[in-house]
Design an enzyme around this catalytic site. Structure first.
Site, PDB file in Angstrom:
ATOM      1  CD  GLU A 151      32.841  39.587  42.588  1.00 64.22           C
ATOM      2  OE1 GLU A 151      32.490  38.881  43.478  1.00 64.22           O
ATOM      3  OE2 GLU A 151      32.432  39.292  41.411  1.00 64.22           O
ATOM      4  NE  ARG A 152      35.743  41.197  39.286  1.00 64.20           N
ATOM      5  CZ  ARG A 152      36.533  40.411  38.575  1.00 64.20           C
ATOM      6  NH1 ARG A 152      37.565  40.225  38.458  1.00 64.20           N
ATOM      7  NH2 ARG A 152      35.750  39.552  37.989  1.00 64.20           N
ATOM      8  CE  LYS A 162      26.055  39.270  39.474  1.00 67.44           C
ATOM      9  NZ  LYS A 162      27.631  39.453  39.369  1.00 67.44           N
ATOM     10  CD  GLU A 179      28.830  38.475  35.893  1.00 74.40           C
ATOM     11  OE1 GLU A 179      28.933  38.988  36.857  1.00 74.40           O
ATOM     12  OE2 GLU A 179      29.496  38.883  34.876  1.00 74.40           O
ATOM     13  CE  LYS A 222      27.574  45.902  36.005  1.00 73.61           C
ATOM     14  NZ  LYS A 222      28.460  45.018  35.916  1.00 73.61           N
ATOM     15  CG  ASP A 269      30.939  44.188  33.045  1.00 69.28           C
ATOM     16  OD1 ASP A 269      30.707  45.055  34.088  1.00 69.28           O
ATOM     17  OD2 ASP A 269      31.048  42.880  33.514  1.00 69.28           O
ATOM     18  CD  GLU A 315      35.739  44.312  36.963  1.00 72.82           C
ATOM     19  OE1 GLU A 315      34.856  44.633  37.744  1.00 72.82           O
ATOM     20  OE2 GLU A 315      35.434  42.922  36.531  1.00 72.82           O
ATOM     21  CG  HIS A 364      34.945  42.379  28.315  1.00 74.32           C
ATOM     22  ND1 HIS A 364      35.864  41.541  29.056  1.00 74.32           N
ATOM     23  CD2 HIS A 364      33.959  42.332  28.938  1.00 74.32           C
ATOM     24  CE1 HIS A 364      35.330  41.171  30.360  1.00 74.32           C
ATOM     25  NE2 HIS A 364      34.127  41.740  30.280  1.00 74.32           N
ATOM     26  CD1 TRP A 380      31.396  36.144  30.922  1.00 74.51           C
ATOM     27  CD2 TRP A 380      32.091  34.278  32.001  1.00 74.51           C
ATOM     28  NE1 TRP A 380      30.960  36.079  31.940  1.00 74.51           N
ATOM     29  CE2 TRP A 380      31.163  34.967  32.607  1.00 74.51           C
ATOM     30  CE3 TRP A 380      32.752  33.117  32.394  1.00 74.51           C
ATOM     31  CZ2 TRP A 380      30.634  34.349  33.929  1.00 74.51           C
ATOM     32  CZ3 TRP A 380      32.028  32.650  33.405  1.00 74.51           C
ATOM     33  CH2 TRP A 380      31.065  33.363  34.219  1.00 74.51           C
TER      34      TRP A 380
END
Ligand code: GCW
Length: 720
Positions: free
Chosen positions: A185-186, A305, A309, A378, A383, A411, A539, A561
């Protein structure tokens, strides 16, 4: 005669061809290339480092010996003598007071260096001049060995050494977002380097090289699997495979950790719930922890996590994050394992500004987490964007162990191909003042535990390593892996010094190369910010895959999103009002910062649109309007990439062909994509601003519809 000299010429060129083939480089060796030093340095180093005297025989001591032997052989261009006693001047003696009487007799200042710190000293012992690399534990010796080699790799004197180093952060962890099917992922560097299907029987030599690289920068933990965890990780089949990796890593001071899926007891063993207060659930995790430690006695712990999400978590049972984390922590505590509980949580059912949700959730839990829990935050409240202000959680939870999580894989900063050195970004975060205990309460001091005297300290990086020969998807992405480890060891190091070290070790010590490349790296992240998300925007990336610009997207699965949620452009202006007239996210910062960020005129330009919805004609500090300034930033970003290409083109003579060409091609991609970003964003935002471009600015190459029409169904790294 003529024929003879012709033949001779051919012979010479054949040899040269062979030599250059032997020197062809693809980046596999990372910063551990150990190419021969120049003549001048050979003279200075040779007598000082040709005999290695090893004290100790543990696998870690052997790893230190092998690395020193490999490094010195490469750097000095001749075999190194291995000995177990000191016979002449110039030897390098390395070990611990426990395994070397000479070291014990030197009374070195090891008391405060813990298990991982080390000293490197030029000393005279038993009448001989020596370099001593000493530590309390073997792994400290290994770290010292890498440091010693780094001195030579970066052409520093080794004549009168008096070095002491100790990591300021205890847990320095690389998080792999690797799935068990080897997709990442990523991930933009190929597939997962864990070849699960062949484990535990086949141990790819790459695992050892990986461990060497990690140890060389002080990383001491590896989370093997994605935070979107698969339950199979905890089955006996995969425990055996993970145990084999742990065996490879152990000599290098690296522990393995797993990401775990909250609902594993239900999915693997049919339990009725995953409620953290349910005795059956508690018993299941205790038994699982015992089983894991049976296979991996020094297992590190869990990364979780949860309720983020779409992942399951304790809130599914109306329990808190602390209830969940502590239940797992209890299961691990008898084995000295830890839980890293991620604070990256936000909910689609929560109408509150997404950037406020982690703070809202975790601040009330301060003091409720067990001692062996670290809450992992983070760097920014959103993000991993090209730029965000620091997360207000730093400084707001004095009674909680907090880890800083950064994303090494790019990412949101151009995937594999864009050159973006992230050392500057992380330094910016670490230096940010939280004002939690008055001025000087930097994020670095929260993270290294010095501000609140926390018990556990940690820094985690989401890795960028994959099966690509160059490991990280590009030559320059290696610098981000490197910088992560160095900053986790010492968050006060400067990004520039780290970049310089890396350039010298990875390419050459030639000043004509080092200076321009370091400069290029130092500006590179700001360049990405300029052509993607200047002035505090965030974003705007294509939804889902995050490749390229798509600020117009407004139909994603949930409001937060959608890029439109993050820029709020309208006829009046652009940006998100996070002051008291808006979401009031500013209130999550300490009063001096809250006041500063509330005041439009005092908010630094770099965070302007993060905190304010600003009129298109607002006069910026430079005297220009916001609209003009926005266009200028986008344009500068593209121009700066063009400059990077020019810089690189001049450096061809200093770089081996493969690495030169790869980088040149990637910079060309970057320029093309920077222009795409600029043009698409300007075309789109102009539909709101309704203002002309400032004089001299080229219009977007295509109409907006063209950019909107682009689609990328198979971009790498996307969770499918
Ligand atoms: O930035 C987002 C990524 C997700 C990731 C998430 C997280 C693993 O787009 O792919 O999920 O962050 O950090 O959990």
């Amino acid at each position: 005669m003529k024929i003879a000299s012709l033949l001779q010429g051919l012979f010479v060129s054949a040899i040269l061809a062979l030599a250059s083939a032997a020197h062809a480089e693809d980046g596999y060796d990372l910063w551990l290339r150990y190419h021969p030093v120049e003549k001048e340095w050979l003279g200075r180093y040779r007598t000082d480092a040709t005999t290695l005297v090893t004290a100790g025989s543990s696998p870690t001591a052997r790893a230190a010996r092998d690395e020193l032997a490999r490094g010195l052989r490469g750097l000095l261009g001749r075999a190194v003598k291995l000995d177990d006693t000191i016979r002449g001047n110039g030897a390098v003696l390395f070990g611990t007071p426990a395994n070397s009487r000479t070291i014990a007799g030197l009374n070195l200042p090891l008391a405060k260096l813990g298990a991982e710190g080390y000293v490197i000293r030029s000393v005279t012992a038993r009448g001989r001049k020596l370099t001593v690399i000493a530590a309390n534990g073997d792994v400290g010796v290994l770290y010292g060995a890498f440091h010693f080699l780094r001195l030579m790799q970066t052409r520093q004197s080794i004549d009168h050494l008096d070095v002491a180093s100790v990591p300021r952060i205890q847990y320095r962890i690389l998080d792999h977002w690797d799935n068990l099917d080897r997709t990442v992922e990523r991930g933009y560097a190929g597939f997962s380097i864990w070849d699960w299907q062949k484990l535990p029987d086949y141990l790819d030599p790459r695992y050892t090289d990986y461990a060497r690289a990690q140890a060389s920068i002080g990383v001491n933990g590896v989370v093997l699997n994605n935070v979107g965890a698969q339950t199979a990780m905890l089955t006996p089949l995969y425990l055996k495979k993970a145990a084999a990796l742990a065996d490879v890593f152990r000599p290098y001071g690296i522990k393995v950790y797993f990401s775990v899926r909250w609902s594993t007891p239900m999915e693997l063993d049919g339990l009725k719930s995953a409620d953290p207060l349910d005795p059956a659930v508690i018993a299941w995790w205790k038994a699982k922890a015992d089983e894991i430690y049976g296979a991996i006695p020094d297992f590190g712990g869990f990364l979780v996590k949860a309720n983020s999400e779409g992942q399951p978590g304790p809130q599914d049972y109306k329990r808190t994050h602390a209830d969940g984390a502590n239940m797992l922590a209890d299961a691990l505590a008898p084995h000295h394992g830890i839980v890293m509980w991620r604070a990256f949580v936000y909910s689609q059912n929560n109408p509150v500004d997404r950037v406020k949700q982690a703070y809202d959730e975790f601040v009330p839990l301060d003091g409720k987490f067990d001692d062996n829990v670290i809450v992992q935050v983070k760097n920014g409240p959103l993000d991993f964007q090209p730029r965000e202000p620091f997360s207000p959680l730093f400084g707001a939870t004095p009674k909680t162990n907090l880890a800083l999580e950064v994303q090494i894989t790019k990412e949101y900063l151009g995937f594999a191909t864009h050159l973006a050195y992230l050392g500057t970004m992380w330094q910016e975060v670490l230096e940010s003042d939280t004002y939690a205990r008055g001025p000087g309460s930097t994020v670095a001091k929260v993270v290294d535990g010095s501000l609140f005297a926390n018990k556990l300290t940690a820094m985690a990086g989401v890795g960028n390593v994959g099966t690509d020969r160059n490991w990280t998807g590009s030559q320059f992405n290696q610098a981000n892996w490197y910088a992560f480890g160095r900053l986790a060891w010492n968050p006060n190091l400067s990004a520039r010094a780290i970049a310089e070290e890396w350039v010298r070790m990875t390419f050459t010590n030639d000043k004509a190369f080092v200076a321009p490349v370091v400069d290029m790296m130092m500006g590179s992240r700001e360049t990405v910010v300029d052509y993607m998300t200047p002035l505090g925007l965030a974003h705007l990336m294509g939804t889902g895959h995050h490749y390229g610009p798509a600020p117009w997207v407004d139909n994603a699965g949930r409001p937060d999103w959608n890029p439109v949620y993050y820029h709020r452009a309208d006829a009046q202006g652009i940006g998100v009002d996070r002051t008291p007239t808006g979401s009031n996210a500013v209130a999550q910062y300490a009063p001096p910062l809250a006041a500063q960020f509330t005041d439009l005129d005092k908010t630094p330009d770099k965070y302007l649109l993060w905190f304010h919805h600003v009129a298109w004609d607002y006069k910026m500090k430079s005297g220009r309007t916001l609209w003009d300034k926005l266009v200028l930033h986008y344009t500068h970003g593209v121009e700066d990439v063009a400059k990077m290409r020019t810089t690189w083109a001049k450096l061809r003579p200093y770089v081996d062909p493969q690495r030169y060409e790869e980088t040149a091609a990637y910079l060309a991609i970057q320029e093309k994509e920077a222009k795409w970003w600029r043009d698409a964003c300007i075309a789109y935002f102009q539909t709101f601003s309704n203002r002309p471009l400032p004089p001299g600015m080229a219009p977007p190459e295509h109409p907006l519809a063209y950019y909107k029409g682009l689609s990328f169904p198979y971009e790498p790294g996307t969770a499918r």
